[in-house]
Design a protein around this motif. Structure first.
Motif, PDB file in Angstrom:
ATOM      1  N   LEU A  86       0.832  -1.205   0.000  1.00 43.83           N
ATOM      2  CA  LEU A  86       0.000   0.000   0.000  1.00 43.83           C
ATOM      3  C   LEU A  86       0.861   1.248   0.000  1.00 43.83           C
ATOM      4  O   LEU A  86       0.623   2.192  -0.764  1.00 43.83           O
ATOM      5  CB  LEU A  86      -0.909  -0.005   1.224  1.00 43.83           C
ATOM      6  N   VAL A  87       1.893   1.284   0.838  1.00 43.01           N
ATOM      7  CA  VAL A  87       2.753   2.458   0.929  1.00 43.01           C
ATOM      8  C   VAL A  87       3.521   2.664  -0.372  1.00 43.01           C
ATOM      9  O   VAL A  87       3.731   3.802  -0.808  1.00 43.01           O
ATOM     10  CB  VAL A  87       3.703   2.333   2.128  1.00 43.01           C
ATOM     11  N   ARG A  88       3.911   1.579  -1.027  1.00 43.26           N
ATOM     12  CA  ARG A  88       4.556   1.724  -2.340  1.00 43.26           C
ATOM     13  C   ARG A  88       3.619   2.409  -3.320  1.00 43.26           C
ATOM     14  O   ARG A  88       4.023   3.304  -4.084  1.00 43.26           O
ATOM     15  CB  ARG A  88       4.960   0.352  -2.877  1.00 43.26           C
ATOM     16  N   ARG A  89       2.337   2.027  -3.305  1.00 44.69           N
ATOM     17  CA  ARG A  89       1.375   2.648  -4.212  1.00 44.69           C
ATOM     18  C   ARG A  89       1.127   4.110  -3.855  1.00 44.69           C
ATOM     19  O   ARG A  89       0.904   4.940  -4.744  1.00 44.69           O
ATOM     20  CB  ARG A  89       0.065   1.857  -4.207  1.00 44.69           C
ATOM     21  N   VAL A  90       1.183   4.440  -2.570  1.00 46.59           N
ATOM     22  CA  VAL A  90       1.073   5.852  -2.176  1.00 46.59           C
ATOM     23  C   VAL A  90       2.256   6.632  -2.733  1.00 46.59           C
ATOM     24  O   VAL A  90       2.095   7.719  -3.304  1.00 46.59           O
ATOM     25  CB  VAL A  90       1.001   5.981  -0.643  1.00 46.59           C
ATOM     26  N   GLY A  91       3.472   6.103  -2.588  1.00 43.93           N
ATOM     27  CA  GLY A  91       4.642   6.769  -3.147  1.00 43.93           C
ATOM     28  C   GLY A  91       4.530   6.941  -4.650  1.00 43.93           C
ATOM     29  O   GLY A  91       4.911   7.983  -5.211  1.00 43.93           O
ATOM     30  N   GLU A  92       4.005   5.949  -5.313  1.00 45.32           N
ATOM     31  CA  GLU A  92       3.819   6.026  -6.763  1.00 45.32           C
ATOM     32  C   GLU A  92       2.849   7.152  -7.124  1.00 45.32           C
ATOM     33  O   GLU A  92       3.105   7.936  -8.050  1.00 45.32           O
ATOM     34  CB  GLU A  92       3.290   4.686  -7.263  1.00 45.32           C
ATOM     35  N   ALA A  93       1.744   7.245  -6.389  1.00 50.59           N
ATOM     36  CA  ALA A  93       0.771   8.309  -6.659  1.00 50.59           C
ATOM     37  C   ALA A  93       1.369   9.679  -6.398  1.00 50.59           C
ATOM     38  O   ALA A  93       1.159  10.625  -7.186  1.00 50.59           O
ATOM     39  CB  ALA A  93      -0.471   8.097  -5.784  1.00 50.59           C
ATOM     40  N   VAL A  94       2.129   9.820  -5.322  1.00 50.95           N
ATOM     41  CA  VAL A  94       2.743  11.109  -5.006  1.00 50.95           C
ATOM     42  C   VAL A  94       3.721  11.513  -6.103  1.00 50.95           C
ATOM     43  O   VAL A  94       3.746  12.677  -6.542  1.00 50.95           O
ATOM     44  CB  VAL A  94       3.446  11.043  -3.634  1.00 50.95           C
ATOM     45  N   SER A  95       4.511  10.574  -6.584  1.00 47.95           N
ATOM     46  CA  SER A  95       5.490  10.915  -7.619  1.00 47.95           C
ATOM     47  C   SER A  95       4.801  11.264  -8.933  1.00 47.95           C
ATOM     48  O   SER A  95       5.275  12.140  -9.677  1.00 47.95           O
ATOM     49  CB  SER A  95       6.473   9.763  -7.822  1.00 47.95           C
ATOM     50  N   LYS A  96       3.696  10.606  -9.241  1.00 48.47           N
ATOM     51  CA  LYS A  96       2.951  10.954 -10.459  1.00 48.47           C
ATOM     52  C   LYS A  96       2.369  12.355 -10.345  1.00 48.47           C
ATOM     53  O   LYS A  96       2.366  13.118 -11.325  1.00 48.47           O
ATOM     54  CB  LYS A  96       1.855   9.931 -10.703  1.00 48.47           C
ATOM     55  N   GLU A  97       1.891  12.712  -9.168  1.00 46.87           N
ATOM     56  CA  GLU A  97       1.349  14.069  -9.003  1.00 46.87           C
ATOM     57  C   GLU A  97       2.469  15.104  -9.061  1.00 46.87           C
ATOM     58  O   GLU A  97       2.263  16.208  -9.579  1.00 46.87           O
ATOM     59  CB  GLU A  97       0.556  14.162  -7.705  1.00 46.87           C
ATOM     60  N   ALA A  98       3.640  14.755  -8.545  1.00 42.61           N
ATOM     61  CA  ALA A  98       4.767  15.680  -8.646  1.00 42.61           C
ATOM     62  C   ALA A  98       5.102  15.944 -10.116  1.00 42.61           C
ATOM     63  O   ALA A  98       5.360  17.090 -10.512  1.00 42.61           O
ATOM     64  CB  ALA A  98       5.983  15.124  -7.915  1.00 42.61           C
ATOM     65  N   ARG A  99       5.125  14.888 -10.911  1.00 44.42           N
ATOM     66  CA  ARG A  99       5.395  15.051 -12.350  1.00 44.42           C
ATOM     67  C   ARG A  99       4.299  15.884 -13.017  1.00 44.42           C
ATOM     68  O   ARG A  99       4.589  16.773 -13.830  1.00 44.42           O
ATOM     69  CB  ARG A  99       5.481  13.675 -13.017  1.00 44.42           C
ATOM     70  N   ALA A 100       3.037  15.606 -12.700  1.00 43.19           N
ATOM     71  CA  ALA A 100       1.938  16.348 -13.309  1.00 43.19           C
ATOM     72  C   ALA A 100       1.972  17.817 -12.910  1.00 43.19           C
ATOM     73  O   ALA A 100       1.738  18.706 -13.737  1.00 43.19           O
ATOM     74  CB  ALA A 100       0.607  15.715 -12.908  1.00 43.19           C
ATOM     75  N   MET A 101       2.276  18.086 -11.630  1.00 43.74           N
ATOM     76  CA  MET A 101       2.348  19.465 -11.173  1.00 43.74           C
ATOM     77  C   MET A 101       3.553  20.174 -11.769  1.00 43.74           C
ATOM     78  O   MET A 101       3.492  21.372 -12.086  1.00 43.74           O
ATOM     79  CB  MET A 101       2.389  19.487  -9.649  1.00 43.74           C
ATOM     80  N   ARG A 102       4.648  19.448 -11.948  1.00 44.12           N
ATOM     81  CA  ARG A 102       5.855  20.025 -12.560  1.00 44.12           C
ATOM     82  C   ARG A 102       5.577  20.494 -13.980  1.00 44.12           C
ATOM     83  O   ARG A 102       6.108  21.525 -14.426  1.00 44.12           O
ATOM     84  CB  ARG A 102       6.962  18.963 -12.549  1.00 44.12           C
ATOM     85  N   ALA A 103       4.725  19.753 -14.688  1.00 41.98           N
ATOM     86  CA  ALA A 103       4.412  20.135 -16.067  1.00 41.98           C
ATOM     87  C   ALA A 103       3.697  21.475 -16.132  1.00 41.98           C
ATOM     88  O   ALA A 103       3.789  22.190 -17.141  1.00 41.98           O
ATOM     89  CB  ALA A 103       3.569  19.046 -16.719  1.00 41.98           C
ATOM     90  N   ARG A 104       3.001  21.849 -15.053  1.00 39.96           N
ATOM     91  CA  ARG A 104       2.274  23.120 -15.013  1.00 39.96           C
ATOM     92  C   ARG A 104       3.042  24.226 -14.300  1.00 39.96           C
ATOM     93  O   ARG A 104       2.776  25.395 -14.499  1.00 39.96           O
ATOM     94  CB  ARG A 104       0.929  22.921 -14.310  1.00 39.96           C
TER      95      ARG A 104
END
Length: 945
Positions: A86-104
């Motif tokens: 579960l914690v691995r999937r949380v880290g994955e979601a956080v990193s995806k949001e970091a990438r998405a926010m970085r694009a903006r």
């Protein structure tokens, strides 16, 4: 495929190995450009097409400080899930949001400063919420999972680059930049280093951040352990980023170096690669590095080594290969999957501590939900801005229906009367600003402290009724009827201008101080008193107003009314993460604040069917015997209320487990600054008392049976197999835990120590076959007599159960190991810090750059014990290497003093050692006892024949 032309520099060629590309780019940078890269905010190099780069993006449980993002449970809550996947999937979601926010927004960084792997050694630590567990095995397992999620699973390119915090032995906010953690070698290796090591060795960590504190007398930012340990654990380049302002602390607060040039050079040589100092302004860092180069304290090669490690991270993040970076187009942000994951994480973090049949709540139950956190969804310093919000009250409304739920916050309601008979008045929201309230009248979530466009408070004949909450030790918040908190902006005026307490320096807290027949109202953010002026209410150094608090309703009265009308009462208590224990402020007690204890007593008196729901960043000392049920959850992020309601209703069976010991009383705790967990018997590993709730504890709505234990040794691995069966009537998760224990150790060893765990889901009647593999290296201890790990031969217990104290299966395995042997002190002498036991001793720095010595704690006589010292056929002299002034006394086997060596003339400095000798006749094997008096440092003891 990238086609390389004659004009394409090698560092732009994705077909080349990263190491060669880094070499090429490094060679193209000028000395001035390389120096500029050493600051956190590295500038762009337009002639090479390099963009600006900054280290550091907070992402502890979601992307922080950069606006709206998915907010997951606090780190200690993620630790309470005991669920690596579960914690691995949380880290994955956080990193995806970091990438998405970085694009903006290019201010969002991809070098993320997370997770925190400092062990939760002491529950009064203000930053308890940021760590995962008091146990190094659990901490490292959760940290490995989170960093793997943050890194991503591509073999070449990383989605984000995680940096572990805070290296090393950091568990106090009190004087955190000047205190030294005294960490004996066994604690260093078996405890503090271990969580870092296992995460680094797993291969998903980009670097570490040193902590503010000192360890063994030496600031972490010049720690030799970075070179001696950290960089030996992996072949990968690791980036070491300083903590904010810490490089300047080396001179300004710690006075460890005389000049900033010396300090900067020492930090760089120790392994610090990026200096987080003076905000976005690199001028000071650049000037200090240049000065160190000019003075010969550094070479260009030293600078190159740091820049190389920075560039290595940038290449791994795909910065120079936008066409090949698989994460470049990541746009996953606030997706249904992320929202569902936030709820699942919050559900799995709930720990059922006690249940006398009250839970789950039966259908049709009339519920009173009361308490200061009943309608709150609190954020902490490292949270993002909520996209979605769910309080316990809202979750219960949603699950049970508003008609079956009654709410009483339990705040005291007061008016503050001035000496002239008028009362403090809060201007109404509509008169304050058009955008204070949204279209439906709700508080604008962007309402923040620090605004100066709102009118300040005034006085009039009737005033405004304020909600007053005492958060403990007299720390108060005051809130207007519409929910606005009183706050103070830079201009000094008191306004109702904040939606929550918060900020680095909280501006929403006050204290009522008795004064004559009334009270002064001190604003804690500025330290000034509130006064009433013609232009409005403000804080000032002079002419404080004297107030009389006029109570219009006690919080416990409202709680008692609601409790008496309900079938079940849920008292929601805990902390505000910005008040009391938090970064820069440790707690002083395990007790609930008196205000909240009053509410709990009122509810329990009015209705015996009362449950306590603790929503907090840390453990409390409570009295559970008179409560029908007790639950704990960390602040659970955006889905906290929905998750809690689902657990209370039985939609989800609770299966969280405590990641740290809950103690009965403050007297069970050592001093906050005592880092010797062995000597002072700290954490579940060594604690010999009876805990309130033990490490690993957590109840369920169903029952589980354990059986079929089998243990076998295969070369260097112990394999432990057993079965777990759901013997109850509900589908639920169980957390199976395996502990080891040395049965007859020759030195103090843990009472039991977590070796493995697994969270599984079982339907009624379903059985799971589990096998844990424990390498023999996990059972070794650090042998101070040899300066290395050793597996001691003898029997070891293997304990399987549901907590550190609830053991269901037990087996004993006898292992062949390396037998102990006496210390050959005639040949090798004694390093002073390699003691077996101590009292009144601090470990200090032997020299500025490396080595340990020991010294008596201030105003103490230090006692040291070294067991089984072999003098061989005999010695005739003893020598001690000492600095400062004072006396070293020596005895054998606890007998009378045989000799005393006194340094009467102080040495010129703490690192100016001299050798004293005296006659000593001894042979055979003895325990050596040393007694240290006076302000001296002992580095080494030698014996000659």
């Amino acid at each position: 495929m990238t086609v390389r032309t004659p004009r394409t520099p090698p560092f732009r060629d994705p077909q080349l190995p990263f190491a060669k590309r880094v070499d090429d780019l490094l060679a193209r940078l000028t000395p001035e450009e390389k120096v500029s890269f050493l600051h956190q905010f590295a500038p762009a190099v337009e002639r090479l097409g390099l963009a600006a780069f900054r280290t550091g993006q907070e992402a502890l449980h979601g992307v922080a400080w950069m606006g709206p993002a998915t907010v997951f449970p606090q780190a200690v809550g993620l630790g309470a899930t005991w669920n690596d996947d579960l914690v691995r999937r949380v880290g994955e979601a956080v990193s995806k949001e970091a990438r998405a926010m970085r694009a903006r927004d290019d201010r969002v960084g991809l070098n993320v400063w997370a997770p925190v792997v400092n062990l939760l050694r002491h529950p009064l630590w203000g930053r308890n919420e940021e760590g995962y567990a008091e146990d190094p095995k659990l901490t490292s397992a959760i940290a490995v999972a989170y960093t793997r999620g943050l890194r991503g699973d591509h073999p070449v390119y990383w989605r984000t680059a995680p940096v572990l915090k805070h290296w090393l032995a950091h568990n106090n906010e009190t004087r955190r930049d000047t205190t030294s953690s005294s960490v004996r070698p066994r604690v260093l290796h078996e405890y503090d280093l271990r969580a870092f090591r296992e995460a680094v060795e797993a291969g998903a960590v980009a670097g570490v951040m040193p902590a503010y504190n000192l360890v063994n007398g030496r600031p972490n930012h010049v720690s030799p352990y970075l070179r001696e340990h950290l960089r030996t654990w992996t072949d990968q380049d690791l980036l070491v980023c300083s903590d904010a302002g810490a490089p300047s602390n080396l001179v300004d607060s710690e006075h460890y170096f005389a000049t900033h040039e010396e300090a900067t050079a020492a930090a760089l040589l120790a392994g610090v690669d990026s200096f987080t100092d003076h905000g976005t302004d690199p001028a000071n860092t650049v000037a200090r590095v240049r000065g160190a180069l000019e003075q010969g304290l550094l070479t260009e090669a030293d600078v190159d080594a740091a820049v190389r490690r920075q560039l290595s991270v940038r290449f791994r993040l795909g910065e120079f290969d936008p066409d090949h970076d698989p994460h470049a187009a990541t746009g996953d942000f606030d997706t249904p999957e992320h929202r569902a994951l936030a709820r699942k994480a919050a559900e799995q973090a709930v720990v059922l501590l006690r249940n006398d049949g009250l839970l789950p709540l039966a259908p049709g139950t009339r519920v009173a939900v009361v308490g200061l956190l009943a309608d709150e969804c609190k954020l902490d310093w490292y949270s993002g801005t909520l996209l979605h919000r769910s309080t316990p009250l809202e979750g219960l409304y949603e699950r049970f229906g508003a008609e079956r739920v009654e709410f009483a916050e339990g705040v005291d309601r007061i008016r503050l009367r001035t000496a002239d008979g008028t009362f403090l008045r809060v201007p109404p929201a509509e008169a304050a600003s058009d955008h204070v309230r949204g279209a439906e009248g709700a508080l604008d979530p962007a309402l923040l402290a620090g605004r100066t466009d709102l009118p300040p408070l005034t006085t009039d004949a009737t005033g405004t009724e304020l909600a007053l909450v005492d958060w403990g030790e007299g720390v108060l918040t005051l809130r207007a009827p519409d929910g606005r908190y009183l706050s103070v902006a830079d201009d000094g005026y008191v306004r109702a201008s904040a939606d929550q307490p918060g900020g680095w320096v909280v501006q929403e807290t006050f204290r009522l101080e008795p004064h004559g027949s009334g009270h002064l109202l001190r604003h804690l953010g500025t330290g000034r008193h509130v006064c009433v002026a013609a232009e409005g209410v403000k804080v000032a150094e002079e002419d404080p107003a004297v107030f009389e608090p006029v109570v219009t309703e006690r919080g416990e009265e409202a709680v008692a009314r609601a409790a008496a009308r309900a079938d079940v009462v849920l008292v929601v208590a805990g902390n505000d993460p910005h008040l009391g224990g938090r970064e820069t402020a440790d707690r002083t007690t395990l007790r609930l604040p008196e205000h909240q204890e009053r509410l709990l007593r009122a509810a329990r008196t009015a209705n015996r069917d009362t449950a306590l729901v603790l929503v907090s960043s840390y453990p409390y000392a409570i009295e559970p015997a008179h409560l029908r049920a007790v639950l704990w959850t960390a602040h659970g992020g955006q889905a906290a209320g929905t998750a809690l309601a689902r657990v209370l209703a039985g939609d989800v069976a609770p299966a969280g487990r405590l990641p740290q010991t809950w103690y009965e009383d403050d007297s069970d705790l050592p001093d906050l600054l005592d880092y010797d967990i062995i000597g002072s018997r700290q954490t579940y590993l060594y604690f010999e008392g009876t805990p309130l709730f033990p490490f690993g504890h957590g109840l369920s709505y169903t029952s589980f049976g354990y059986g079929d234990l089998a243990v076998r040794l295969d070369e260097d691995v112990v394999r432990v197999s057993f079965t777990v069966t759901n013997t109850g009537r509900a589908t639920a998760d169980e957390v199976a835990q395996l502990y080891t224990r040395a049965v007859n150790p020759s030195v103090p060893r843990p009472r039991r120590e977590l070796a493995a765990h697994r969270r599984i889901t079982l339907a009624p009647g379903e059985r799971a076959d589990l096998t844990f593999e424990v390498p023999l290296s996990a059972i070794e201890f650090w042998d101070v007599s040899r300066g290395r790990w050793r597996l001691e031969p003898g029997p070891y217990d293997l304990l399987v159960g549901t907590s550190s104290e609830d053991v269901r299966l037990r087996a004993t395995l006898t292992l062949d190991g390396e037998p102990g042997a006496p210390r050959p002190v005639r040949e090798r002498g004694l390093n002073a810090a390699d003691f077996d036991e101590q009292s009144g001793i601090e470990i200090v720095d032997r020299a500025r750059t490396t080595g340990d010595a020991v010294a008596p704690a201030p105003d103490r006589t230090g006692e040291l014990l070294y067991r089984d010292c072999d003098f061989g056929t005999g010695v005739t002299r003893v020598s001690v290497e000492v600095a400062g002034e004072g006396t070293v006394g020596l005895s054998l086997d606890g007998g009378p003093s045989l000799t005393e060596l006194t340094l009467r003339t102080p040495t010129s400095g703490p690192y100016d050692y001299t050798t004293l000798t005296a006659e000593l006749t001894a042979d055979g094997v003895h325990d050596v006892h040393l007694r240290l008096r006076g302000p001296l440092r002992l580095a080494r003891v030698g014996f000659t024949g």
